[in-house]
Design a protein around this motif. Structure first.
Motif, mmCIF file in Angstrom:
data_model
loop_
_atom_site.group_PDB
_atom_site.id
_atom_site.type_symbol
_atom_site.label_atom_id
_atom_site.label_comp_id
_atom_site.label_asym_id
_atom_site.label_seq_id
_atom_site.Cartn_x
_atom_site.Cartn_y
_atom_site.Cartn_z
ATOM 1 N N MET A 180 -39.159 19.978 3.944
ATOM 2 C CA MET A 180 -39.287 21.035 2.944
ATOM 3 C C MET A 180 -37.973 21.739 2.608
ATOM 4 N N LEU A 205 -44.332 18.814 -8.479
ATOM 5 C CA LEU A 205 -45.504 18.010 -8.101
ATOM 6 C C LEU A 205 -45.095 16.616 -7.637
ATOM 7 N N ILE A 208 -43.054 16.559 -4.238
ATOM 8 C CA ILE A 208 -43.906 16.808 -3.067
ATOM 9 C C ILE A 208 -44.826 15.606 -2.820
ATOM 10 N N MET A 211 -42.734 13.190 -1.075
ATOM 11 C CA MET A 211 -42.438 13.666 0.278
ATOM 12 C C MET A 211 -43.625 13.388 1.206
ATOM 13 N N ASP A 212 -44.837 13.668 0.712
ATOM 14 C CA ASP A 212 -46.033 13.420 1.533
ATOM 15 C C ASP A 212 -46.200 11.926 1.798
ATOM 16 N N SER A 218 -45.956 18.925 7.277
ATOM 17 C CA SER A 218 -46.106 20.163 6.504
ATOM 18 C C SER A 218 -45.224 21.253 7.098
ATOM 19 N N ARG A 240 -39.708 29.455 -2.691
ATOM 20 C CA ARG A 240 -39.605 29.156 -4.121
ATOM 21 C C ARG A 240 -40.280 27.829 -4.441
ATOM 22 N N LEU A 241 -40.089 26.834 -3.559
ATOM 23 C CA LEU A 241 -40.736 25.538 -3.779
ATOM 24 C C LEU A 241 -42.264 25.708 -3.737
ATOM 25 N N ASN A 242 -42.758 26.478 -2.759
ATOM 26 C CA ASN A 242 -44.206 26.732 -2.702
ATOM 27 C C ASN A 242 -44.673 27.349 -4.010
ATOM 28 N N ASN A 243 -43.898 28.326 -4.466
ATOM 29 C CA ASN A 243 -44.208 29.016 -5.701
ATOM 30 C C ASN A 243 -44.254 28.041 -6.879
ATOM 31 N N TYR A 245 -44.610 24.771 -6.761
ATOM 32 C CA TYR A 245 -45.657 23.775 -6.588
ATOM 33 C C TYR A 245 -47.028 24.357 -6.910
ATOM 34 N N LEU A 246 -47.311 25.542 -6.352
ATOM 35 C CA LEU A 246 -48.623 26.150 -6.584
ATOM 36 C C LEU A 246 -48.783 26.501 -8.056
ATOM 37 N N GLY A 249 -49.340 23.193 -9.768
ATOM 38 C CA GLY A 249 -50.608 22.567 -9.366
ATOM 39 C C GLY A 249 -51.817 23.300 -9.889
ATOM 40 N N LEU A 250 -51.702 24.631 -10.060
ATOM 41 C CA LEU A 250 -52.848 25.398 -10.522
ATOM 42 C C LEU A 250 -52.927 25.472 -12.045
ATOM 43 N N ASN A 254 -53.542 18.229 -16.808
ATOM 44 C CA ASN A 254 -54.054 16.857 -16.750
ATOM 45 C C ASN A 254 -54.195 16.416 -15.317
ATOM 46 N N ASN B 90 -49.007 16.987 11.763
ATOM 47 C CA ASN B 90 -47.610 17.336 12.051
ATOM 48 C C ASN B 90 -47.127 16.737 13.363
ATOM 49 N N VAL B 196 -41.071 34.904 -3.219
ATOM 50 C CA VAL B 196 -39.649 34.582 -3.135
ATOM 51 C C VAL B 196 -38.811 35.849 -3.102
#
Ligand code: SF4
Ligand code: FES
Lengths: 254, 232
Positions: A180, A205, A208, A211-212, A218, A240-243, A245-246, A249-250, A254, B90, B196
């Motif tokens: 991450m 998107l 990640i 990455m998965d 995680s 920031r990445l979580n921000n 991505y979410l 994603g939300l 499509n 993990n 952030v």
């Protein structure tokens, strides 16, 4: 600083190839100068091994000036060794004293399989970049650098994130082998700039998802990555990445 | 992107952990506030647990807290199952471990031990639910008359249960586990949902530490005061 010579014991992970079962080998080294770099010390050992007709230790290195991210040694339990914000190639033998024993291991993560000895395969990082770590621009004349005004704070934060050299120490240090910090640096340096905006949702998107797929874990925000990162990439980038991505994603349609 | 892809991605799973975690943090406020009513006897010697028994009664009295209770159990279960799933995933990412560990040089021990701490809290919860929730909601409790109306005497139950030293010891272990689980979990959940901003993050970190310590101290004070007879 005063110059001195030292005798050392090295315990190095040796592994013939990806399939072989590896193990530690112990080597004695004498008259190592405090002015050598760590990799020069390993070079000395390798020359000694070659003279003795043995297989030299395979390890990654390229620039040897802390900018390429190729060197990768897990030294006495810490990626890139004891110094803070430093790469293995920039570690110098003045960090050690006569009689020390140094244990060297490769990065450990299933997503970074060992190729040989201390060399690991980090192409998983390349595939993550290919999945979205870029902006699309038309070829032709270079655009004027100041055509789009950018807030100084954002430019600085972007630049700080762009300092990531993709070495993978963050993964090596993380108990979850999470990538991450690396991905967050690569997403952040573009997301903070206007040029990164058009593709920002797909970028988060897709990177990640890749990455998965590569089998990294995680993030549990332990902060071990930040503590060992040679470029001091901040944990803030992960938020920031979580921000990103979410948010993507939300809201994607499509 | 399908919803299933979103929620099964590494960040999506953490998102669920963070949201349920924050929900459980909110529940802790209600729980600790309600139970702190047992200390009413320090301010009103005629109380004898009346305030607490009435408050506890309210939590089962109408459909609003009942519905929240169902949500609470669902939230706890989701947090537990998702937590174990993540922990297992993990742990599977590094088949060959290190000979020398990074340990505390990179992170706090409790940040690395959320699975263990969560398990301790979970084991504590099983005993805790069996001791209080089950008798009060299912198997029944002795009643007491307050202002001419009958109420479950949950207060008496607490005093009885906390007479045994092993129960007090168990509750203190539960509290200690919760403390460290929260010290990491509080701020981590806000990072995971994407906070952030540095100013907000430092506010959250400070609040998280204060919250963890105050809530856990109040909880720990309950079995201790009842065992030592400070609250009768
Ligand atoms: S974030 Fe730091 S440790 Fe991770 S790859 Fe980039 S430079 Fe290396
Ligand atoms: S060899 Fe390039 S960073 Fe170390």
């Amino acid at each position: 600083m005063e110059h001195y010579n030292m005798n050392l014991t090295l315990k190095v992970w040796r592994q013939k190839n990806n399939k072989a079962k590896g193990g530690f080998e112990t080597y004695k080294l004498s008259d190592i100068s405090s002015e050598m770099s760590f990799l020069e010390m390993v070079d000395v050992l390798n020359e000694q091994l070659i003279r003795e007709g043995q297989d030299p230790i395979a390890f990654d290195h390229d620039c040897r000036e802390g900018i390429c991210g190729t060197c990768s040694m897990y030294i006495d339990g810490k990626p890139h060794g004891p110094w803070h914000a430093n790469t293995t190639c920039q570690l110098h033998m003045r960090a050690y004293k006569d009689g020390d024993t140094i244990t060297i291991e490769p990065w450990r993560a299933n997503a970074f399989p060992v190729i040989k000895d201390l060399m690991v395969d980090r192409t998983s990082f390349d595939r993550i970049i290919q999945a979205g770590g870029f902006i699309s621009v038309n070829t032709g004349n270079a655009v004027d650098a100041n055509a789009i005004p950018i807030n100084k704070d954002d430019a600085d934060a972007s630049f700080a994130a762009a300092a990531c050299i993709g070495c993978g120490a963050c993964v090596a240090a993380c108990k979850n082998s999470s990538a991450m910090l690396f991905v967050s640096a690569k997403v952040s340096h573009l997301a903070l700039l206007p040029q990164g905006q058009p593709e920002h949702k797909g970028r988060a998107l897709n990177m990640i998802a890749q990455m998965d797929k590569e089998g990294f874990g995680s993030c549990t925000n332990t902060g071990a990555c930040e503590a060992v990162c040679p470029k001091e990439i901040s944990l803030e980038n992960i938020a920031r990445l979580n921000n990103e991505y979410l948010g993507a994603g939300l809201t994607v349609n499509n | 992107m399908k919803w299933s892809e979103f929620f099964t991605s590494s960040i999506g799973k953490k998102f669920v952990m963070a949201l349920t975690g924050i929900f459980l943090i909110l529940f802790l406020i209600v729980h600790v506030g309600l139970n702190a009513c047992i200390f009413a006897t320090w301010f009103d010697s005629e109380d004898h647990g009346a305030m607490f028994n009435k408050a506890a009664h309210f939590m089962g009295a109408n459909w609003v807290p009942r519905l929240l209770e169902i949500g609470l159990f669902a939230g706890i279960l989701l947090h537990i199952f998702q937590g174990y799933a993540l922990e297992m995933k993990n742990r599977s990412t590094r088949s060959v471990g290190y000979a020398v560990k990074l340990g505390n040089r990179g992170s706090k021990w409790y940040s690395r031990s959320m699975g263990l701490l969560g398990t301790l809290v979970f084991l504590f919860l099983i005993v805790h639910i069996a001791q209080f929730w089950v008798p009060s909601r299912i198997t029944g409790l002795e009643e007491t008359i307050i202002d001419g109306k009958p109420y479950h005497d949950l207060y008496r139950r607490m005093i009885e249960v906390f007479q045994q030293p092993w129960v007090v010891a168990l509750y203190l272990v539960g509290c200690a586990s919760l403390l460290f689980h929260l010290l990491h979990g509080f701020q981590s959940s806000f990072r995971t949902i994407g906070v952030v901003n540095k100013r907000y993050m430092s506010l959250i970190q400070a609040t998280g530490v204060a919250f963890s310590i105050i809530v856990v101290l109040l909880f720990a004070l309950m079995p201790i005061s009842m065992h030592l007879g400070w609250v009768k």
